[in-house]
Design an enzyme around this catalytic site. Structure first.
Site, short mmCIF file in Angstrom:
data_model
loop_
_atom_site.label_atom_id
_atom_site.label_comp_id
_atom_site.label_asym_id
_atom_site.label_seq_id
_atom_site.Cartn_x
_atom_site.Cartn_y
_atom_site.Cartn_z
N ARG A 8 -32.28 35.34 -18.32
CA ARG A 8 -32.95 34.80 -17.13
C ARG A 8 -34.27 34.09 -17.43
NH1 ARG A 8 -33.43 39.37 -12.96
NH2 ARG A 8 -32.82 40.77 -14.63
N SER A 399 -81.05 6.35 -30.11
CA SER A 399 -79.70 6.26 -29.57
C SER A 399 -78.81 5.41 -30.46
CB SER A 399 -79.74 5.62 -28.18
OG SER A 399 -80.47 6.46 -27.32
#
Ligand code: UD1
Ligand code: CA
Length: 450
Positions: A8, A399
């Site tokens: 199942r 950055s």
């Protein structure tokens, strides 16, 4: 017993290897046996035997094969040759994961080395289960649903599938089993008849806790049992003082140790070994695996942490996320800040270092108070090998820098935004490595020809 097919589940994976709380169903059962300090632990395999054996193999664990599978009695027969005669056998099912060691201790005590003890349960709907047939109080038999009369089917007390029985009694009883029943199987449950016939007392230990004897036969039952288990774990944590925004929206697939005043928002998943120090706050939708988070740290929403074999360490008062990713070997000091879309792997960030936006820090050491700019990355991989980047204390990386490892940025130095750094820099220096800005005055853009 772990030889059954589990039709199942409609899965290629053997049923007992489906996971509950991150562990195979069968592993839960084996861990409980370990907790009981069982003298021998024997797993009966059949369907998917090789896969099952490979998945749970461990020291002191024995396997016997049951091929073909002719019923639960036939299954236990296979194990008898490897069990010592002077012991008590506890029969467990590989698909019943949540039985607690204390419940089994009670059952073993009821067996008392000389009786047959059955774990039973009253069920509102007992359809499909073996019924406990009593005469007065005395247990006479277990009758399987398919073999039961209409009157027997009215009985609400069912056999859980778990028994404790002296090996010396069980062996001859198993030898007497036949398969003359509705399913043509050798039923383990028929040993009750033999006990009664031999004058051996049969004791039923009735539990009220259906979760502990619940089996998994389908994906629906698996999910239901998972939720029942998680809710119990959530309640244990809350009883220790942990504040959960919603105990129904928490998943722990491993162990979570919490200090005092820990707050956990909704939909968090914890895997492997995780510890949270006093006052730690975990935002919504975090996945945290194999990590130690020190007191006062805040993990903002949607953060993913997985230390794997090199547990992640987050220092006290650190602020992580939202949307941060910490990978194996990330070691963050006190009050480190890791912001959105920052990935850290095999890197140490010392106290007060910050990488707040859109960055990659891999195979690197960042000194105290380093400020690591938005969009900057350590280029740690040359296509063949990984190299280290060393950034001294108080460095400011602008950055959008690329730090090509191996490279060292000297203490207190500054790297201008947009730089590609290929050589070591001196302490205190400003380094800029990009094309100089050029401006042409009064620049006339081209115009379209008519
Ligand atoms: C069994 C009991 C039933 C009880 C129920 C509880 C028997 C005959 N019946 O029924 O009284 O109420 O459990 O859930 O024991 N297995 C093997 N080899 C086999 C058959 C089964 O290893 O040949 C294993 C299965 O993988 C499973 C366990 O034994 O882990 C129980 O088998 P299952 O078919 O679920 O038992 P039931 O028939 O439901
Ligand atoms: Ca069956």
């Amino acid at each position: 017993m772990a030889a059954g097919k589990g039709t199942r589940m409609k899965s290629r994976l053997p049923k007992v290897l489906h996971r509950l709380a991150g562990r195979a169903l069968l592993q839960h059962v084996l861990d409980t046996a370990t907790e009981l300090q069982a003298r021998r632990v024997v797993v009966i395999t059949g369907h998917g035997a090789e896969q099952v054996e490979a998945a749970v193999a461990g020291p002191g664990l024995g396997f016997v094969r049951q091929e073909p599978q002719l019923g639960t009695g036939h299954a236990v027969q296979q194990a008898m040759p490897v069990l010592p005669d002077d012991g008590v056998v506890v029969v467990l099912s590989g698909d019943v994961p949540l039985t607690q060691a204390d419940t089994l201790r009670e059952l073993i005590a009821a067996c008392a080395g000389s009786q047959l003890a059955l774990l039973t349960l009253d069920m509102a709907d007992p359809t499909g289960y073996g019924r406990i047939v009593r005469q007065g109080e005395t247990v006479q038999a277990i009758v399987e649903h398919k073999d039961a009369s209409e009157a027997q089917r009215q009985i609400k007390e069912i056999y859980s599938g778990i028994m404790a029985v002296p090996t010396a009694l069980l062996k001859p009883w198993l030898a007497r089993l036949d398969n003359k029943n509705a399913q043509g199987e050798y039923y383990l449950t028929d040993v009750v008849k033999f006990a009664v016939a031999d004058g051996v007392p049969v004791v039923a230990v009735k539990t009220k806790d259906a979760v502990q004897v619940a089996g998994v036969n389908s994906p629906v039952q698996l999910a239901e049992l998972e939720r029942a288990h998680q809710l119990r774990v959530a309640h244990v944590l809350m009883n220790q003082g942990v504040r959960l925004a919603d105990p129904a929206r928490l998943d722990i697939r491993g162990t979570l140790a919490c200090g005092q005043d820990v707050d956990i928002d909704v939909n968090c998943v914890f895997e492997g070994q995780v510890s949270l120090g006093d006052g730690v706050k975990i935002g919504a939708n975090c996945v945290i695996a194999n990590a130690h988070i020190a007191e006062g740290a805040v993990i903002h929403p949607y953060t993913h942490i997985d230390g794997g074999k090199q547990p992640v360490q987050v220092g006290s008062g650190a602020l992580i996320g939202p949307f941060a990713r910490l990978r194996p070997g990330a070691v963050l000091g006190k009050e480190v800040h890791i912001g959105n879309f920052v990935e850290v792997k095999n890197a140490t960030l010392k106290d007060g270092a910050k990488a707040n936006h859109l960055a990659y820090v891999g195979d690197a050491t960042l000194g105290e108070r380093v400020n690591y700019g938005a969009g900057s990355i350590t280029a740690n991989y040359d296509g063949a090998n990984k190299h280290h980047t060393e950034i001294g204390a108080d460095v400011h990386i602008g950055s959008n820098c690329v730090l090509i490892a191996p490279v060292t940025i000297g203490e207190g130095g500054t790297v201008g935004g947009g730089s590609v750094i290929t050589k070591n820099t001196a302490p205190g220096a400003l380094t800029v490595a990009r094309a100089k800005q050029v401006s042409l005055a009064n620049w006339q853009r081209p115009v379209k020809k008519k």
